[in-house]
Design a protein around this motif. Structure first.
Motif, PDB file in Angstrom:
ATOM      1  N   THR A  14      38.318 -51.645 -31.117  1.00 14.89           N
ATOM      2  CA  THR A  14      37.632 -52.313 -29.998  1.00 14.89           C
ATOM      3  C   THR A  14      38.434 -52.041 -28.719  1.00 14.89           C
ATOM      4  O   THR A  14      39.621 -52.371 -28.645  1.00 14.89           O
ATOM      5  N   ILE A  15      37.778 -51.447 -27.729  1.00 13.59           N
ATOM      6  CA  ILE A  15      38.446 -51.191 -26.443  1.00 13.59           C
ATOM      7  C   ILE A  15      38.231 -52.433 -25.569  1.00 13.59           C
ATOM      8  O   ILE A  15      37.087 -52.852 -25.361  1.00 13.59           O
ATOM      9  N   VAL A  16      39.311 -53.012 -25.071  1.00 16.94           N
ATOM     10  CA  VAL A  16      39.192 -54.227 -24.249  1.00 16.94           C
ATOM     11  C   VAL A  16      39.558 -53.881 -22.796  1.00 16.94           C
ATOM     12  O   VAL A  16      40.581 -53.256 -22.538  1.00 16.94           O
ATOM     13  N   HIS A  17      38.718 -54.309 -21.856  1.00 18.13           N
ATOM     14  CA  HIS A  17      38.849 -53.847 -20.463  1.00 18.13           C
ATOM     15  C   HIS A  17      38.203 -54.851 -19.499  1.00 18.13           C
ATOM     16  O   HIS A  17      37.678 -55.903 -19.920  1.00 18.13           O
ATOM     17  N   LEU A  29      38.681 -47.193 -19.788  1.00 20.53           N
ATOM     18  CA  LEU A  29      37.536 -47.255 -20.702  1.00 20.53           C
ATOM     19  C   LEU A  29      36.949 -45.861 -20.944  1.00 20.53           C
ATOM     20  O   LEU A  29      36.740 -45.451 -22.094  1.00 20.53           O
ATOM     21  N   THR A  34      39.340 -43.672 -23.026  1.00 18.02           N
ATOM     22  CA  THR A  34      39.456 -44.095 -24.429  1.00 18.02           C
ATOM     23  C   THR A  34      38.174 -43.753 -25.192  1.00 18.02           C
ATOM     24  O   THR A  34      38.225 -43.313 -26.345  1.00 18.02           O
ATOM     25  N   ARG A  35      37.020 -43.917 -24.541  1.00 15.91           N
ATOM     26  CA  ARG A  35      35.746 -43.546 -25.185  1.00 15.91           C
ATOM     27  C   ARG A  35      35.732 -42.053 -25.523  1.00 15.91           C
ATOM     28  O   ARG A  35      35.203 -41.637 -26.542  1.00 15.91           O
ATOM     29  N   THR A  69      44.077 -51.884 -25.596  1.00 15.29           N
ATOM     30  CA  THR A  69      43.861 -52.428 -24.260  1.00 15.29           C
ATOM     31  C   THR A  69      45.036 -52.117 -23.329  1.00 15.29           C
ATOM     32  O   THR A  69      46.054 -51.596 -23.755  1.00 15.29           O
ATOM     33  N   CYS A  72      33.687 -47.433 -33.015  1.00 18.89           N
ATOM     34  CA  CYS A  72      34.287 -47.778 -31.723  1.00 18.89           C
ATOM     35  C   CYS A  72      33.320 -48.659 -30.934  1.00 18.89           C
ATOM     36  O   CYS A  72      32.112 -48.401 -30.909  1.00 18.89           O
ATOM     37  N   GLU A  73      33.858 -49.731 -30.341  1.00 20.44           N
ATOM     38  CA  GLU A  73      33.042 -50.596 -29.485  1.00 20.44           C
ATOM     39  C   GLU A  73      33.908 -50.979 -28.292  1.00 20.44           C
ATOM     40  O   GLU A  73      35.115 -50.743 -28.301  1.00 20.44           O
ATOM     41  N   ASP A  74      33.302 -51.557 -27.260  1.00 13.74           N
ATOM     42  CA  ASP A  74      34.139 -52.072 -26.179  1.00 13.74           C
ATOM     43  C   ASP A  74      33.686 -53.450 -25.768  1.00 13.74           C
ATOM     44  O   ASP A  74      32.518 -53.813 -25.950  1.00 13.74           O
ATOM     45  N   LYS A  75      34.651 -54.239 -25.268  1.00 12.44           N
ATOM     46  CA  LYS A  75      34.345 -55.612 -24.845  1.00 12.44           C
ATOM     47  C   LYS A  75      35.105 -55.906 -23.557  1.00 12.44           C
ATOM     48  O   LYS A  75      36.262 -55.489 -23.391  1.00 12.44           O
TER      49      LYS A  75
END
Ligand code: NAD
Length: 335
Positions: free
Chosen positions: A169-172, A185, A188-189, A224, A200-203
């Motif tokens: 999970t990418i946190v941004h 972001l 990292t994507r 993160t 892969c997800e981001d929040k």
């Protein structure tokens, strides 16, 4: 052959918890020669310098250090030696696992996640200044680079791959910090595309905090930027019983690793004999894994698991009344 490891006892509760961890490591039979060096308040008292050259040379030479917490004066005084060490050795990874052990009271069960925090950039770049003669304003500079984001992202996905983890999970905060958080972001994507087997997800950070306290079991590896990682790793420590059980590792590109608890010097409990030594011991397990001493690490992990099943061994922060010595002795006898 024995491993040579730099040992920084730190200040505050540092010496109490670090020497307890050293006893436990030595009981496993692993061959380590400790080279004790100093940093922070301790080093100021001895050498009038919070980061003596001797300490830097020792870490440079041995490549591995076990470190106690170091107090950073608030507002004025010297800058954080923790941050200085990360910069000196380019320790760009801060790995902070949060694992819930049986026997520790918490509203959550089955928490098993790892935070991979970028450790050298972001808001902790140390570039800040006042504006105006009377400090009318202040500016702190956020530094995010493409190369810095790429290497931390690659570490997170490699870590997931090598440790059988399924999701990153990418946190941004790229909705507001469109440039700095946005670059992190996007980069990292891009790295995520090289790892199609890892979900892969981001929040966004604020939503992430809410999601973590609602159901932390949804998360696996979290990657993160520096400050968000610092804050959410205290949050995740809270999910598993507190800072007393939250370990950490700082890893750099030349294989240098400095292993330390997430917690600080805990000035409110210095010298009371009640500090929980588990987070330094768990950091020692990360260190032993890193230097290839996986059996010794597993022995300590198993002894900790066994020890925590008996409530009589819990320290005050975990809801019990055991002293630092009592929990350490219980772990030693379970080894
Ligand atoms: P802290 O982590 O030292 O303490 C926060 C709270 O948790 C306190 O109530 C403390 O008693 C408790 N606590 C922490 N570790 C514990 C343990 N092992 N056993 C039982 N209880 C424990 O955070 P703080 O008070 O904000 O910071 C104190 C100092 O430590 C500051 O100077 C800060 O800059 C420094 N610090 C250093 C590091 C490091 O060296 N890596 C990390 C964080 C904070």
């Amino acid at each position: 052959m024995a491993h040579k490891i730099s040992l920084i006892r730190g200040d505050g509760i540092g010496p109490e918890v670090v020497y307890a961890a050293v006893k436990v490591i030595e009981k496993t039979g692993v061959q380590i020669v400790w080279e004790e060096v100093h940093a922070g308040m301790d080093a100021i008292a001895m050498f009038s310098n919070p980061l003596p050259n001797e300490t830097i040379h020792s870490i440079q030479k041995n490549k591995i250090a076990l470190k106690g917490p170091l107090t950073t004066p608030v507002g004025s005084g010297f800058r954080s030696i923790n941050v200085a060490l990360r910069k000196e050795f380019d320790l760009y990874v801060n790995l902070r696992p949060a694992i819930k052990f049986q026997g520790i009271k918490s509203n959550y069960n089955n928490v098993d996640l790892v935070i991979v925090r970028e450790n050298t950039e972001g808001l902790y770049s140390g570039i800040e200044h006042y504006i105006g003669q009377n400090r009318e304003a202040a500016e702190s500079v956020v530094i995010v680079t493409k190369s810095g984001s790429e290497r931390i992202a690659r570490f997170a996905f490699e870590y997931a791959k090598q440790n059988g983890r399924k999701k990153v999970t990418i946190v941004h905060k790229a909705n507001i910090l469109k440039f700095s958080s946005g670059l992190f972001l996007d980069t990292t994507r891009q790295i995520a595309l090289e790892y199609p087997e890892i979900q892969c997800e981001d929040k966004i950070i604020d939503n992430m905090c809410m999601q973590l306290v609602t159901d932390p079991t949804k998360f696996d590896v979290i990657v993160t930027t520096n400050m968000f990682g610092d804050i959410i790793s205290d949050l995740t420590a809270g999910l598993i019983g507190g800072l007393g059980v939250a370990p950490g590792a700082n890893i750099g590109k030349d294989g240098i690793g400095i292993f330390e608890a997430v917690h600080g010097s805990a000035p409110d409990i210095i010298g009371m004999g009640i500090a929980n030594p588990l987070s330094v011991m768990l950091s020692s397990c990360l260190m032993l894994d890193y230097i290839g001493e996986k059996d010794a690490s597993l022995k300590i992990m198993n002894a900790i698991r066994e020890t925590l099943k008996n409530p009589v061994n819990l320290t005050k922060d975990l809801g019990g009344s055991a002293s630092t010595n009592e929990i350490t002795n219980a772990i030693l006898s379970n080894l």
